[in-house]
Design a protein around this motif. Sequence first.
Motif, PDB file in Angstrom:
ATOM      1  N   LYS A 188      13.976  25.188  70.093  1.00  0.00           N
ATOM      2  CA  LYS A 188      14.240  24.075  70.642  1.00  0.00           C
ATOM      3  C   LYS A 188      15.968  24.247  70.855  1.00  0.00           C
ATOM      4  CE  LYS A 188      11.747  20.155  67.510  1.00  0.00           C
ATOM      5  NZ  LYS A 188      12.505  19.033  66.992  1.00  0.00           N
ATOM      6  N   ALA A 189      16.790  25.062  69.747  1.00  0.00           N
ATOM      7  CA  ALA A 189      17.813  25.371  70.328  1.00  0.00           C
ATOM      8  C   ALA A 189      17.946  26.692  71.416  1.00  0.00           C
ATOM      9  CB  ALA A 189      18.212  26.443  68.920  1.00  0.00           C
ATOM     10  N   LEU A 190      16.915  27.060  71.106  1.00  0.00           N
ATOM     11  CA  LEU A 190      16.906  27.877  72.499  1.00  0.00           C
ATOM     12  C   LEU A 190      17.155  27.426  73.870  1.00  0.00           C
ATOM     13  CD1 LEU A 190      14.633  30.874  71.911  1.00  0.00           C
ATOM     14  CD2 LEU A 190      17.134  31.303  72.897  1.00  0.00           C
ATOM     15  N   ARG A 191      15.901  24.936  74.059  1.00  0.00           N
ATOM     16  CA  ARG A 191      15.945  25.373  75.286  1.00  0.00           C
ATOM     17  C   ARG A 191      17.064  24.416  75.709  1.00  0.00           C
ATOM     18  NH1 ARG A 191       9.943  22.804  76.120  1.00  0.00           N
ATOM     19  NH2 ARG A 191       8.744  25.352  75.312  1.00  0.00           N
ATOM     20  N   MET A 192      17.829  24.053  74.407  1.00  0.00           N
ATOM     21  CA  MET A 192      19.105  23.491  74.853  1.00  0.00           C
ATOM     22  C   MET A 192      20.508  23.976  75.256  1.00  0.00           C
ATOM     23  SD  MET A 192      21.086  20.576  72.227  1.00  0.00           S
ATOM     24  CE  MET A 192      22.075  19.561  72.130  1.00  0.00           C
ATOM     25  N   ALA A 193      20.841  25.451  74.585  1.00  0.00           N
ATOM     26  CA  ALA A 193      21.544  25.909  74.634  1.00  0.00           C
ATOM     27  C   ALA A 193      20.948  27.200  76.204  1.00  0.00           C
ATOM     28  CB  ALA A 193      21.412  27.140  73.954  1.00  0.00           C
ATOM     29  N   LYS A 194      20.218  26.769  76.563  1.00  0.00           N
ATOM     30  CA  LYS A 194      19.872  27.630  78.288  1.00  0.00           C
ATOM     31  C   LYS A 194      20.541  26.218  79.063  1.00  0.00           C
ATOM     32  CE  LYS A 194      16.562  29.381  80.963  1.00  0.00           C
ATOM     33  NZ  LYS A 194      15.208  29.744  80.910  1.00  0.00           N
ATOM     34  N   GLU A 195      19.701  24.878  78.739  1.00  0.00           N
ATOM     35  CA  GLU A 195      20.014  24.048  79.972  1.00  0.00           C
ATOM     36  C   GLU A 195      22.122  23.584  79.436  1.00  0.00           C
ATOM     37  OE1 GLU A 195      18.006  19.836  78.892  1.00  0.00           O
ATOM     38  OE2 GLU A 195      16.222  21.151  79.188  1.00  0.00           O
ATOM     39  N   MET A 196      22.543  24.002  78.462  1.00  0.00           N
ATOM     40  CA  MET A 196      23.702  23.972  78.911  1.00  0.00           C
ATOM     41  C   MET A 196      24.240  24.973  79.083  1.00  0.00           C
ATOM     42  SD  MET A 196      24.281  20.553  77.618  1.00  0.00           S
ATOM     43  CE  MET A 196      23.003  20.207  78.486  1.00  0.00           C
ATOM     44  N   ASP A 197      23.842  26.583  79.043  1.00  0.00           N
ATOM     45  CA  ASP A 197      24.057  27.510  80.174  1.00  0.00           C
ATOM     46  C   ASP A 197      25.748  28.072  78.815  1.00  0.00           C
ATOM     47  OD1 ASP A 197      23.262  27.757  82.482  1.00  0.00           O
ATOM     48  OD2 ASP A 197      24.545  25.783  82.654  1.00  0.00           O
ATOM     49  N   ILE A 198      24.705  27.737  77.163  1.00  0.00           N
ATOM     50  CA  ILE A 198      25.670  28.589  76.672  1.00  0.00           C
ATOM     51  C   ILE A 198      25.266  30.277  76.241  1.00  0.00           C
ATOM     52  CG2 ILE A 198      26.155  28.333  73.483  1.00  0.00           C
ATOM     53  CD1 ILE A 198      27.421  25.621  76.150  1.00  0.00           C
ATOM     54  N   PRO A 199      25.925  31.369  75.568  1.00  0.00           N
ATOM     55  CA  PRO A 199      25.380  32.086  75.401  1.00  0.00           C
ATOM     56  C   PRO A 199      24.801  31.938  73.508  1.00  0.00           C
ATOM     57  CG  PRO A 199      26.885  32.536  76.714  1.00  0.00           C
ATOM     58  CD  PRO A 199      27.213  31.494  76.098  1.00  0.00           C
ATOM     59  N   ILE A 200      23.572  33.062  73.652  1.00  0.00           N
ATOM     60  CA  ILE A 200      23.273  32.918  72.024  1.00  0.00           C
ATOM     61  C   ILE A 200      23.418  34.054  71.248  1.00  0.00           C
ATOM     62  CG2 ILE A 200      20.855  32.991  71.003  1.00  0.00           C
ATOM     63  CD1 ILE A 200      19.348  31.198  72.403  1.00  0.00           C
ATOM     64  N   LEU A 201      24.755  34.026  70.485  1.00  0.00           N
ATOM     65  CA  LEU A 201      24.723  35.119  70.255  1.00  0.00           C
ATOM     66  C   LEU A 201      23.842  36.382  69.094  1.00  0.00           C
ATOM     67  CD1 LEU A 201      28.641  34.505  69.690  1.00  0.00           C
ATOM     68  CD2 LEU A 201      27.217  35.503  71.089  1.00  0.00           C
ATOM     69  N   GLY A 202      22.603  35.139  68.431  1.00  0.00           N
ATOM     70  CA  GLY A 202      21.949  35.699  67.201  1.00  0.00           C
ATOM     71  C   GLY A 202      21.711  34.739  66.273  1.00  0.00           C
ATOM     72  N   ILE A 203      20.621  34.774  65.622  1.00  0.00           N
ATOM     73  CA  ILE A 203      20.135  34.261  64.876  1.00  0.00           C
ATOM     74  C   ILE A 203      19.950  34.815  63.293  1.00  0.00           C
ATOM     75  CG2 ILE A 203      17.799  35.235  65.008  1.00  0.00           C
ATOM     76  CD1 ILE A 203      16.148  32.447  64.717  1.00  0.00           C
ATOM     77  N   ILE A 204      20.027  33.731  62.642  1.00  0.00           N
ATOM     78  CA  ILE A 204      20.821  34.361  60.731  1.00  0.00           C
ATOM     79  C   ILE A 204      19.371  33.545  59.989  1.00  0.00           C
ATOM     80  CG2 ILE A 204      21.980  34.140  58.833  1.00  0.00           C
ATOM     81  CD1 ILE A 204      24.701  35.124  60.654  1.00  0.00           C
ATOM     82  N   GLU A 205      19.087  34.420  59.215  1.00  0.00           N
ATOM     83  CA  GLU A 205      18.031  33.676  58.866  1.00  0.00           C
ATOM     84  C   GLU A 205      18.239  33.377  57.370  1.00  0.00           C
ATOM     85  OE1 GLU A 205      13.483  34.746  58.182  1.00  0.00           O
ATOM     86  OE2 GLU A 205      13.749  35.467  56.017  1.00  0.00           O
ATOM     87  N   ASN A 206      18.655  31.648  56.167  1.00  0.00           N
ATOM     88  CA  ASN A 206      19.215  32.283  55.118  1.00  0.00           C
ATOM     89  C   ASN A 206      17.578  32.111  54.154  1.00  0.00           C
ATOM     90  OD1 ASN A 206      21.084  31.297  53.283  1.00  0.00           O
ATOM     91  ND2 ASN A 206      20.858  29.025  53.576  1.00  0.00           N
ATOM     92  N   MET A 207      18.410  31.822  53.167  1.00  0.00           N
ATOM     93  CA  MET A 207      17.083  31.748  51.707  1.00  0.00           C
ATOM     94  C   MET A 207      15.833  32.776  51.840  1.00  0.00           C
ATOM     95  SD  MET A 207      17.356  28.070  51.827  1.00  0.00           S
ATOM     96  CE  MET A 207      16.785  27.163  52.618  1.00  0.00           C
ATOM     97  N   SER A 208      16.305  34.004  52.215  1.00  0.00           N
ATOM     98  CA  SER A 208      15.343  35.021  52.132  1.00  0.00           C
ATOM     99  C   SER A 208      14.878  35.249  51.123  1.00  0.00           C
ATOM    100  CB  SER A 208      16.295  35.936  53.684  1.00  0.00           C
ATOM    101  OG  SER A 208      16.594  35.401  55.024  1.00  0.00           O
ATOM    102  N   TYR A 209      15.379  35.908  50.443  1.00  0.00           N
ATOM    103  CA  TYR A 209      15.105  36.448  49.211  1.00  0.00           C
ATOM    104  C   TYR A 209      15.938  36.197  48.220  1.00  0.00           C
ATOM    105  CZ  TYR A 209      18.268  39.821  50.155  1.00  0.00           C
ATOM    106  OH  TYR A 209      19.688  40.630  50.408  1.00  0.00           O
TER     107      TYR A 209
END
Length: 276
Positions: A188-209
Motif C-alpha cells: 500500500k505504501a509502495l503504491r502510494m509513494a510511486k503514484e506521488m513520485d516519492i523515493p522510498i528510502l527503506g523499511i524498519i521493523e519495530n517490535m521485532s524481538y
Amino acid sequence: MTQESCSHDCGSCQQKCEEAKKPDFSVPANPLSNVRKVIGIVSGKGGVGKSLVTSLLASAMQKRGSQCGILDADITGPSIPKMFGVETLATANESGILPQQSKGGVDMISVNLLVEDKATPVIWRGPAIAGVVKQFWSDVIWSYEDYLFVDMPPGTGDVPLTVFQSLPVDGIIIVTSPQELVSMIVEKALRMAKEMDIPILGIIENMSYIKCPDCGKKIKLFGEGKTSETAAKYGIDFLGEIPLSPELAALCDAGNIEYFSDPFLDRATERLESLK
C-alpha cells in the motif's frame, strides 16, 4: 502550459506536456524557513511504532551533528512532545509560529503544543486536519533543519496525501511490525509513494524481538519477521529491527527518549546521511 494550449506538435515532448497538465498542490514554506531534507515516516496501519521511529531517527541524527526537526502530522494522535518531555506551548510572532525545542535541540511542532489541555480530543474532519498540516509547513518558522521528519498518521488517507502533494518530500521510511500482513502494508505504501513520485528510502521493523535479560537471547514474540523478505521482494533497503525494550518504553514515558542509545538504527542514519 497545458497540452491544449501548446502551439506546436507535442509528439516530441509528450512527457513534458503531460507533466504540465498535473495540478500543483505544493505549499510554500515560511519565508524564514530553511529546510534541507524532508523525510516522511509512514505506515500502512496504526500501532506499529511510527512515532517512536520518528523520534529515534531525529534523536540519532541530532547526535550525529545534524540539526533536526519533527513536524507531527498525526493530528488526532500526537505523541511526539510527550516522548521528548516538551510541555511548553509553541509561541508566535508577526513572522510565524516558533517550534519548541527538546533538551537535545530537536525542533518540533505538534497540536499538543498548541492546546492547554493535552487530553482534549481533536474531533475534526479530514479537510480541517489537512489544513493544519499545511500550516505546520507554511506558518512555522523552521529556521534551519538538515532533516525535517514528518510523523504521519497511518494509512493512505487525507493527511499522507496532503503531505506528499504539499511538501517537498525527499523520501519516506516505512515502519512495519513482524507479521504476515506486512507485505500488504508495504505494498500500500509502495503504491502510494510511486503514484506521488516519492523515493522510498527503506523499511524498519519495530517490535521485532525481546532480549532475554539473563542470557541475551533474542526471543521472537510474534514469530519470525517477514520484513527483510518483503524488502527484498520489492527491492527496498531493510534499515533495521527495533526490539521491544522496557528501557525504551520507560524513557518514552518519562519524556527522555533522547537518552536512549542503541546501534540498531545505524543503517537508517547512514542511509539518511547518504542523501545528496
